[in-house]
Scaffold this motif. Structure first.
Motif, PDB file in Angstrom:
ATOM      1  N   UNK A  48       0.835  -1.212   0.000  1.00  0.00           N
ATOM      2  CA  UNK A  48       0.000   0.000   0.000  1.00  0.00           C
ATOM      3  C   UNK A  48       0.864   1.254   0.000  1.00  0.00           C
ATOM      4  N   UNK A  49       1.970   1.196   0.708  1.00  0.00           N
ATOM      5  CA  UNK A  49       2.865   2.360   0.793  1.00  0.00           C
ATOM      6  C   UNK A  49       3.597   2.593  -0.523  1.00  0.00           C
ATOM      7  N   UNK A  50       4.040   1.505  -1.158  1.00  0.00           N
ATOM      8  CA  UNK A  50       4.848   1.634  -2.367  1.00  0.00           C
ATOM      9  C   UNK A  50       4.001   1.830  -3.623  1.00  0.00           C
ATOM     10  N   UNK A  51       2.907   1.093  -3.736  1.00  0.00           N
ATOM     11  CA  UNK A  51       2.133   1.079  -4.977  1.00  0.00           C
ATOM     12  C   UNK A  51       0.838   1.865  -4.899  1.00  0.00           C
ATOM     13  N   UNK A  52       0.382   2.150  -3.699  1.00  0.00           N
ATOM     14  CA  UNK A  52      -0.908   2.810  -3.543  1.00  0.00           C
ATOM     15  C   UNK A  52      -1.982   1.813  -3.166  1.00  0.00           C
ATOM     16  N   UNK A  53      -3.095   2.297  -2.625  1.00  0.00           N
ATOM     17  CA  UNK A  53      -4.098   1.399  -2.052  1.00  0.00           C
ATOM     18  C   UNK A  53      -4.968   0.661  -3.068  1.00  0.00           C
ATOM     19  N   UNK A  54      -4.893   1.063  -4.343  1.00  0.00           N
ATOM     20  CA  UNK A  54      -5.807   0.490  -5.323  1.00  0.00           C
ATOM     21  C   UNK A  54      -5.106  -0.317  -6.408  1.00  0.00           C
ATOM     22  N   UNK A  55      -3.928  -0.806  -6.126  1.00  0.00           N
ATOM     23  CA  UNK A  55      -3.185  -1.578  -7.112  1.00  0.00           C
ATOM     24  C   UNK A  55      -3.529  -3.069  -7.019  1.00  0.00           C
ATOM     25  N   UNK A  77      -1.630  -5.640  -6.883  1.00  0.00           N
ATOM     26  CA  UNK A  77      -0.862  -6.359  -5.868  1.00  0.00           C
ATOM     27  C   UNK A  77      -1.496  -6.260  -4.491  1.00  0.00           C
ATOM     28  N   UNK A  78      -2.074  -5.108  -4.186  1.00  0.00           N
ATOM     29  CA  UNK A  78      -2.779  -4.924  -2.915  1.00  0.00           C
ATOM     30  C   UNK A  78      -4.017  -5.812  -2.877  1.00  0.00           C
ATOM     31  N   UNK A 136     -12.430  -7.136  -3.834  1.00  0.00           N
ATOM     32  CA  UNK A 136     -13.411  -7.072  -4.923  1.00  0.00           C
ATOM     33  C   UNK A 136     -13.548  -5.639  -5.429  1.00  0.00           C
ATOM     34  N   UNK A 137     -13.605  -4.673  -4.509  1.00  0.00           N
ATOM     35  CA  UNK A 137     -13.782  -3.269  -4.894  1.00  0.00           C
ATOM     36  C   UNK A 137     -12.614  -2.773  -5.746  1.00  0.00           C
ATOM     37  N   UNK A 138     -11.393  -3.147  -5.370  1.00  0.00           N
ATOM     38  CA  UNK A 138     -10.210  -2.729  -6.134  1.00  0.00           C
ATOM     39  C   UNK A 138     -10.249  -3.338  -7.530  1.00  0.00           C
ATOM     40  N   UNK A 139     -10.540  -4.611  -7.606  1.00  0.00           N
ATOM     41  CA  UNK A 139     -10.555  -5.280  -8.910  1.00  0.00           C
ATOM     42  C   UNK A 139     -11.732  -4.800  -9.759  1.00  0.00           C
ATOM     43  N   UNK A 140     -12.844  -4.453  -9.111  1.00  0.00           N
ATOM     44  CA  UNK A 140     -13.980  -3.861  -9.829  1.00  0.00           C
ATOM     45  C   UNK A 140     -13.585  -2.533 -10.456  1.00  0.00           C
ATOM     46  N   UNK A 144      -9.164 -12.219 -12.760  1.00  0.00           N
ATOM     47  CA  UNK A 144      -8.535 -12.098 -11.448  1.00  0.00           C
ATOM     48  C   UNK A 144      -9.542 -11.788 -10.350  1.00  0.00           C
ATOM     49  N   UNK A 145     -10.702 -11.231 -10.730  1.00  0.00           N
ATOM     50  CA  UNK A 145     -11.709 -10.902  -9.721  1.00  0.00           C
ATOM     51  C   UNK A 145     -12.472 -12.141  -9.262  1.00  0.00           C
ATOM     52  N   UNK A 146     -12.451 -13.200 -10.060  1.00  0.00           N
ATOM     53  CA  UNK A 146     -13.258 -14.389  -9.765  1.00  0.00           C
ATOM     54  C   UNK A 146     -12.948 -15.015  -8.403  1.00  0.00           C
ATOM     55  N   UNK A 147     -11.665 -15.227  -8.042  1.00  0.00           N
ATOM     56  CA  UNK A 147     -11.415 -15.835  -6.730  1.00  0.00           C
ATOM     57  C   UNK A 147     -11.850 -14.956  -5.570  1.00  0.00           C
TER      58      UNK A 147
END
Length: 211
Positions: free
Chosen positions: A10-17, A19-20, A48-52, A60-63
Motif C-alpha cells: 500500500x505504501x509503495x504502490x498505492x491502495x488500489x493496485x 498487488x494490494x 473485490x472493490x479494487x478489482x472492480x 482475477x476478480x473471480x477468486x
C-alpha cells in the motif's frame, strides 16, 4: 506476513493496485479458513472493490468473488453468497469458456447455497456439470470425489437412495486414493454411505462403516 506485505504494498504502490488486491484476497481467504469470518469479510470486500475499479471483467476478480461468497455462505447469508458465486462463474466462463475444469469449484459452491436453502432441483444440474468438468482433471482427482459426494447428498435429501449409493461408493474410493484414509472428506462420504444403508435397513453394511 500477509499484513506486513500488505502495508508495504500500500505504501509503495498505492491502495488500489492489483498487488494490494491480491494480498487482501489471500489474507481474507486465510481468515475464512480459520473461521474468522468477521475479519475476512472486509478484506475480501476491499479486494473485490479494487478489482472492480481496475478491471471488472478480468478473471482475477473471480477468486475474490468466490471467497467472499464462501464467507457469506459460512455465515448462512445465502442471499449474499449466491450473486457472488454467479458473477464469479460468469467471469470465468467468459475468460476460459464453459468447459474449463476450474469452473467445477464455483459450480459446487453455488450448488451449496441452493442445497442449504433446500433448492435441490436447482443444485442438481450444477453438480452434474461440476462432476463432468472435474473429471477432466482425472478420474481420481479429489474434486471428482467432492462433486460425487455433493450430488449424492442432493439425492439423499430427495429420498433417491438408489441414485445416491453408487456415487457415494465411488466418492469413498476416490477420496481414499487422492486424500488418504484419514481425510475429513472421506469421513463425510463414509458417514453419508452409512446413513444410506441405515435408511434402507441394511444395518449389517452400515455397522463397519460407522466404526
Amino acid at each position: 506476513l500477509y499484513k506486513r506485505a500488505l502495508a508495504i504494498a500500500e505504501k509503495l504502490a498505492g491502495p488500489d493496485e492489483e498487488g494490494v488486491a491480491r494480498l487482501l484476497n489471500n489474507l481474507g481467504e486465510l481468515y475464512r479458513v480459520q473461521e474468522r469470518f468477521t475479519d475476512a469479510e472486509p478484506m475480501l470486500k476491499r479486494a473485490v472493490a479494487i478489482r472492480d475499479k481496475n478491471n471488472p471483467d478480468d478473471e482475477s476478480i473471480a477468486p475474490s468473488l468466490s471467497n467472499l461468497g464462501a464467507v457469506y455462505s459460512n455465515l448462512g447469508r445465502y442471499d449474499l453468497a449466491e450473486p457472488l458465486f454467479k458473477r464469479s462463474l460468469a467471469v470465468l466462463e467468459k475468460a476460459r469458456g464453459p468447459d474449463d475444469p476450474e469452473l467445477s469449484v464455483v459450480l459446487s459452491n453455488l450448488s451449496d447455497t441452493y442445497i442449504n436453502q433446500k433448492r435441490y432441483d436447482q443444485a442438481e444440474p450444477l453438480l452434474k456439470r461440476s462432476l463432468r468438468l472435474a473429471e477432466k482433471l482425472g478420474p481420481d482427482n479429489a474434486s471428482v470425489a467432492q462433486a460425487l459426494n455433493n450430488l449424492a447428498a442432493v439425492y439423499l435429501y430427495q429420498g433417491r437412495h438408489d441414485d445416491a449409493e453408487p456415487l457415494l461408493k465411488r466418492a469413498v474410493t476416490v477420496f481414499e486414493k487422492s486424500l488418504g484414509p484419514t481425510s475429513p472428506e472421506l469421513v463425510e462420504s463414509l458417514d453419508n454411505l452409512a446413513a444410506l444403508y441405515k435408511d434402507k435397513g441394511r444395518t449389517a453394511e452400515a455397522a463397519p462403516i460407522a466404526k
